[in-house]
Design a protein around this motif. Structure first.
Motif, PDB file in Angstrom:
ATOM      1  N   ILE A  89     -28.288  -8.717  11.250  1.00  0.00           N
ATOM      2  CA  ILE A  89     -28.057  -8.384  12.729  1.00  0.00           C
ATOM      3  C   ILE A  89     -29.090  -8.452  13.488  1.00  0.00           C
ATOM      4  N   ASP A  90     -30.141  -7.790  13.113  1.00  0.00           N
ATOM      5  CA  ASP A  90     -31.398  -7.833  14.068  1.00  0.00           C
ATOM      6  C   ASP A  90     -32.231  -8.847  14.114  1.00  0.00           C
ATOM      7  N   THR A  91     -31.969  -9.835  13.007  1.00  0.00           N
ATOM      8  CA  THR A  91     -33.188 -10.862  12.922  1.00  0.00           C
ATOM      9  C   THR A  91     -32.315 -12.240  13.078  1.00  0.00           C
ATOM     10  N   ASP A  92     -31.240 -12.568  13.098  1.00  0.00           N
ATOM     11  CA  ASP A  92     -30.499 -13.903  13.038  1.00  0.00           C
ATOM     12  C   ASP A  92     -30.736 -14.359  14.632  1.00  0.00           C
ATOM     13  N   ASP A  99     -35.491 -25.397  22.335  1.00  0.00           N
ATOM     14  CA  ASP A  99     -36.678 -25.736  22.998  1.00  0.00           C
ATOM     15  C   ASP A  99     -36.885 -27.085  23.235  1.00  0.00           C
ATOM     16  N   GLN A 100     -36.682 -27.833  24.495  1.00  0.00           N
ATOM     17  CA  GLN A 100     -36.846 -29.123  24.715  1.00  0.00           C
ATOM     18  C   GLN A 100     -36.245 -30.054  23.681  1.00  0.00           C
ATOM     19  N   GLY A 101     -35.027 -29.871  23.392  1.00  0.00           N
ATOM     20  CA  GLY A 101     -34.377 -30.637  22.370  1.00  0.00           C
ATOM     21  C   GLY A 101     -34.549 -30.122  21.042  1.00  0.00           C
ATOM     22  N   THR A 102     -35.304 -29.250  20.635  1.00  0.00           N
ATOM     23  CA  THR A 102     -35.276 -28.884  19.352  1.00  0.00           C
ATOM     24  C   THR A 102     -34.589 -27.677  19.294  1.00  0.00           C
ATOM     25  N   SER A 103     -33.723 -27.814  18.374  1.00  0.00           N
ATOM     26  CA  SER A 103     -32.722 -26.665  18.109  1.00  0.00           C
ATOM     27  C   SER A 103     -32.619 -26.336  16.776  1.00  0.00           C
ATOM     28  N   PHE A 104     -32.474 -25.111  16.320  1.00  0.00           N
ATOM     29  CA  PHE A 104     -32.251 -24.565  15.041  1.00  0.00           C
ATOM     30  C   PHE A 104     -31.354 -23.201  14.939  1.00  0.00           C
ATOM     31  N   VAL A 105     -30.805 -22.958  13.984  1.00  0.00           N
ATOM     32  CA  VAL A 105     -29.811 -21.800  13.952  1.00  0.00           C
ATOM     33  C   VAL A 105     -30.175 -21.021  12.495  1.00  0.00           C
ATOM     34  N   ILE A 106     -30.141 -19.714  12.707  1.00  0.00           N
ATOM     35  CA  ILE A 106     -30.703 -18.764  11.542  1.00  0.00           C
ATOM     36  C   ILE A 106     -29.561 -17.898  11.445  1.00  0.00           C
ATOM     37  N   THR A 107     -28.484 -17.979  10.821  1.00  0.00           N
ATOM     38  CA  THR A 107     -27.592 -16.797  10.592  1.00  0.00           C
ATOM     39  C   THR A 107     -27.255 -16.603   9.152  1.00  0.00           C
ATOM     40  N   HIS A 108     -27.246 -15.241   8.827  1.00  0.00           N
ATOM     41  CA  HIS A 108     -27.076 -14.705   7.618  1.00  0.00           C
ATOM     42  C   HIS A 108     -26.021 -13.605   7.593  1.00  0.00           C
ATOM     43  N   GLN A 109     -25.534 -13.006   8.814  1.00  0.00           N
ATOM     44  CA  GLN A 109     -24.896 -11.968   8.893  1.00  0.00           C
ATOM     45  C   GLN A 109     -23.178 -12.318   8.523  1.00  0.00           C
TER      46      GLN A 109
END
Length: 360
Positions: free
Chosen positions: A280-283, A289-299
């Motif tokens: 919850i704290d780090t996801d 950012d200028q067309g570069t996207s990513f998702v980090i979700t573990h919760q």
């Protein structure tokens, strides 16, 4: 001034010696440097507040060891030493080296020691009447001559104390930078556990740390799981098991090995809850950012796994506890007035029994 501690929770085995340490730093400069304080006091207590050890640095400094600038530690547990020479049977005075603790005042004045500890053929238990140590080297005087031969370098195990019971110990460090400076204190906890409880750790680590994450507190790397954390997860899982009905209270010392996997799974719940809070704290749900996207979700994945294992244990834990409970028996005995009482209870109002009893 700040205090840096490598481990807030320390785990040690029963009747063993564990090193508990702190580092004192000056945070008013950059980069941070280690410094020696004006005064350092240590109070070791049980969770009931009973004082086990009190020491201070630089004086009288019976137990606290100054390893380097700003680095201090105490070895807590049974005293140990090595024999400085080889001795034949019939010896009364032994030279010892590498003694821990290293000063005379930290050892009991009298007691029993085990020579050649761990060597079944040469092991011998003897009593001593006096001991003299300076910087870990000195002599020990026995009450009776030795009965066996002992070689130089063999281990001597001192009187069992300090870690001889399964309990939690608190270390209260108090640091003062200057004579009139503020006193900064911090507390560490040591959990003394049995060898049986420690045997559960490998299986739990195998489940919860599949990627073998590194734990290196000295380098500020806390990705993996320390033994202290795993023991805390085991205790949390055991308390969850005890909360289920039927009522049956278990401990790590008497938990049935036949159901070890249930304890491991219940401990996994506590560990996954901790990991879920970290997620919850780090996801990062969405980053662009200028067309570069990513998702980090573990919760969400952790929550789904938590629900899955909880549903499984909701069924298994009561079934396990039913197998461990002795079935009870109920004895009912009919007295001589049982039939009359039954008849009176069933009779309507106004009934007469043998012209003697009237039911009103």
């Amino acid at each position: 001034m700040s205090i840096s501690i490598l481990a807030n929770n320390v785990t040690t085995l029963l009747n063993t010696t564990e090193r508990v340490s702190i580092t004192v730093q000056d945070t008013t400069v950059s980069p941070v440097v280690n410094v020696d304080p004006y005064s350092l006091k240590l109070t070791i207590t049980g969770i009931g507040g009973d004082v086990r050890v009190f020491d201070s640095w630089p004086a009288p400094n019976n137990r606290i060891v100054h390893g380097a600038v700003g680095e201090f530690y105490i070895d807590f547990g049974p005293p140990t030493a090595n024999l400085g020479s080889s001795y034949s049977a019939g010896t009364l005075v032994l030279n010892i080296v590498d003694a821990v603790p290293s000063s005379t005042t930290a050892w009991p004045l009298t007691g029993d020691v085990i020579l050649d500890y761990g060597n079944a053929d040469l092991q011998e238990k003897v009593s001593y009447t006096a001991i003299s140590l300076i910087a870990g080297t000195g002599t020990i005087t026995l009450s009776m001559p030795t009965l066996k031969q002992h070689l130089s370098g063999s281990t001597m195990f001192g009187p069992a104390r300090e870690t001889c019971g399964l309990e939690d110990i608190l270390f209260d460090w108090r640091v003062q930078a200057a004579p009139s400076g503020q006193i900064i204190n911090t507390i560490q906890k040591m959990s003394i556990i049995s060898h049986r409880a420690m045997s559960f750790i490998p299986e739990l680590r195998l489940l919860i740390d599949k990627s073998r994450k590194v734990t290196a507190p000295e380098s500020d790397c806390f990705l993996g799981y320390s033994d202290s954390q795993l023991i805390a997860f085991l205790q949390g899982g055991l308390q969850n098991i005890n909360a289920y009905q039927p009522s049956l209270t278990l401990s790590l010392e008497n938990f049935p090995i036949e159901f070890k996997q249930i304890l491991i799974d219940a401990s996994l719940i506590t560990g996954v809850m901790s990991q879920q809070l970290y997620a919850i704290d780090t996801d990062i749900p969405n980053y662009n950012d200028q067309g570069t996207s990513f998702v980090i979700t573990h919760q969400q994945q952790l929550a789904g796994f938590l629900n899955q294992i909880t549903a499984r244990l909701d069924r298994l834990i009561p079934m396990m506890k039913l197998q461990l409970i002795q079935p009870g028996t109920l004895h009912i005995q009919m007295g001589p007035s049982f039939r009359l009482q039954t008849l009176m209870s069933a009779a309507p109002q106004g009934s007469i029994f043998r012209n003697v009893f009237f039911k009103g």
